[in-house]
Design an enzyme around this catalytic site. Structure first.
Site, PDB file in Angstrom:
ATOM      1  NE  ARG A  12      25.698 -31.729   9.059  1.00 31.70           N
ATOM      2  CZ  ARG A  12      26.720 -30.926   8.855  1.00 31.70           C
ATOM      3  NH1 ARG A  12      27.819 -31.068   9.588  1.00 31.70           N
ATOM      4  NH2 ARG A  12      26.672 -29.976   7.951  1.00 31.70           N
ATOM      5  CG  ASN A  63      19.954 -38.916  15.807  1.00 30.36           C
ATOM      6  OD1 ASN A  63      19.863 -39.756  16.710  1.00 30.36           O
ATOM      7  ND2 ASN A  63      18.899 -38.228  15.383  1.00 30.36           N
ATOM      8  CB  CYS A  64      21.355 -33.049  14.974  1.00 28.76           C
ATOM      9  SG  CYS A  64      22.286 -33.106  13.437  1.00 28.76           S
ATOM     10  CB  ILE A  65      17.181 -32.164  12.435  1.00 26.69           C
ATOM     11  CG1 ILE A  65      16.609 -31.681  13.763  1.00 26.69           C
ATOM     12  CG2 ILE A  65      16.078 -32.222  11.398  1.00 26.69           C
ATOM     13  CD1 ILE A  65      15.980 -30.311  13.697  1.00 26.69           C
TER      14      ILE A  65
END
Length: 479
Positions: free
Chosen positions: A427, A423-425
């Site tokens: 998504r 995961n990113c910030i």
């Protein structure tokens, strides 16, 4: 390949963020005691030792960062496996062990340089690969204690030992070849110095720049540019000695900070604050001390084309300065501290001219990096596509993250269809086996704001700034 390199670059950002303070501490300690490196000052010794904890163990930090970042669920077992892999390589390919095989007098110099960033990254990749492959391994009942994650370190040792076999034969050959290249370009004057500068930067990702450094900076070919410049070794020649050092100052003091400013200006607006923090620290480290690895590894794998440009510009800088009546040198690295101390060196020549040259390279780096980043849409720090400003404002209708994760898992075809979770910030980033099993309607019914499919097996679920909570629940379900 680009997705792999960008993920590798992202994995390195954690250890990279730790390095600038180490470089600054060492630089200040060296400034306090430039001749004794702590022998004449207790404060200098403490600062140098404290900074060295990070800088001297950079390769270990890279191994840990890569192992955690490249593993499926960033679990701590992968970090333990990375340390085991690192220790295995350092022991099996140490000069002592190799000497017991080849004879103490026949050990190639390459095995004295096995502690480098490339080996750290390699060990991290081995550990992550073993974790991703074996962390769910079942064993017979009588071996049940070694099942699952406990099986990962065992397989890591085996695969690392197998990797040591080709390294035993290849590493000294490559190292020896680079030494030969260095000796071959010694007589080319400023052009040879430029070629050396280009190769010096180009070889940093694989840790083989030490081979060339040993030719030009030390006594492999009797050049010993560092020792002669500072007068600790006899034989220096006024106007010649220092030509393999001076050209690095414009790049390290000005060029890389210019590149950092270009990355900051091209970063997404909602990420500039975070990006500024890391780029400011690595730029200060580069300018003050000449420790460039934190800066270089921040974009080396995220945007390889920029790193090649950086290597070319370094070669140009070294060649130009070598052709001019300018000589400066360093004992630590080509930062402000060593530049300032160069004025008192016996073979210094117009070191003040490095400032206007450096300012020119600041502009060159800034302009070229900014143009290339925007023209090629390179994913340098702060330019990731999957964190748009609108996504940062998404509010979930429910805080039942477990239920949302369960619904998303059903929408992507169940746990058996998921091969990787990240995961990113904003998504949830998934890799799946069969893209036909992905049902976007089911995923959106979970409360997700949208679904993006950037590749055949890639699925990105837009959730918003609370994605971490959903990702944690999703990883539990997949396990």
């Amino acid at each position: 390949m680009m997705r792999f390199l960008q993920r590798l670059g992202k994995s390195l950002m954690l250890p990279v963020a730790c390095l600038p303070i180490g470089g600054v501490l060492m630089g200040i300690g060296y400034w306090i005691d430039p001749s004794g490196w702590g022998a004449n000052s207790m404060l200098a010794m403490l600062l140098i030792k404290a900074g060295g904890i990070l800088i001297d163990n950079m390769a270990i930090l890279f191994a840990l960062g890569v192992a955690i970042g490249m593993s499926k669920d960033q679990e701590g077992t992968s970090a333990l496996a990375a340390i085991i892999s690192w220790l295995t390589v350092q022991t099996m390919l140490s000069s002592a062990v190799v000497g017991s095989i080849m004879g103490a007098d026949a050990v190639p110099a390459a095995f004295g340089k096995i502690n480098n960033q490339f080996i750290g990254i390699l060990c991290g990749l081995i550990a992550a690969g073993c974790y991703n492959k074996f962390y769910k391994t079942n064993m017979p009942d009588f071996l049940g204690f070694f099942a699952g994650r406990r099986f990962v370190p065992i397989m890591t040792v085996i695969f690392t030992l197998l990797t040591c076999i080709p390294l035993y034969f290849v590493w000294p050959v490559v190292y020896g070849f680079l030494v030969w290249v260095g000796e071959s370009i010694m007589g080319l004057g400023a052009v040879g110095a430029g070629i050396y500068g280009f190769l010096n930067r180009l070889l940093i990702p694989i840790g083989m720049h030490h081979a060339l450094n040993s030719v030009f900076w030390f006594d492999v070919a009797n050049i010993y540019d560092i020792g002669k410049f500072w007068g600790t070794v006899e034989g220096g020649v006024q106007g010649v000695t220092g030509m393999y050092q001076a050209g690095f100052f414009p790049v390290m003091m000005f060029g890389l900070p210019g590149a950092a400013l270009a990355m900051y200006h091209t970063a997404k607006d909602n990420k500039k604050k975070i990006t500024a923090g890391i780029l400011l620290s690595v730029s200060l480290c580069s300018f003050l001390t000449g420790v460039t690895e934190p800066m270089e590894f921040s974009f080396m794998f995220l945007a390889p084309v920029l790193y090649v440009i950086h290597a070319l510009l370094t070669g140009i800088s070294v060649a130009v300065v070598a052709a001019l009546p300018i000589r400066a040198g360093f004992q630590f690295s080509a930062g402000f501290i060593d530049w300032f101390l160069s004025f008192n060196a016996p073979f210094a020549q117009n070191p003040w001219l490095l400032i206007p040259i450096g300012l020119v390279f600041f502009v060159i780096y800034y302009v070229i990096f900014r143009i290339v980043i925007t023209a090629m849409d390179l994913k340098t720090p702060g330019r990731e596509d999957d964190n748009a400003e609108a996504e940062m404002k998404i509010e979930l209708s429910s805080d039942n993250y477990a239920a949302m994760a369960q619904a998303i898992l059903e929408g992507v075809g169940g746990a058996a269809n998921v091969t990787n979770v990240d995961n990113c910030i904003t998504r949830l980033r998934l890799e799946v086996k069969d893209r036909l099993l992905v049902d976007e309607k089911k995923i959106k019914a979970s409360g997700a704001a949208g679904v993006v499919r950037p590749g055949k097996t890639s699925v990105q679920v837009i959730i918003g700034p609370k994605v971490q909570f959903v990702a944690d629940e999703f990883k539990k379900l997949v396990r």
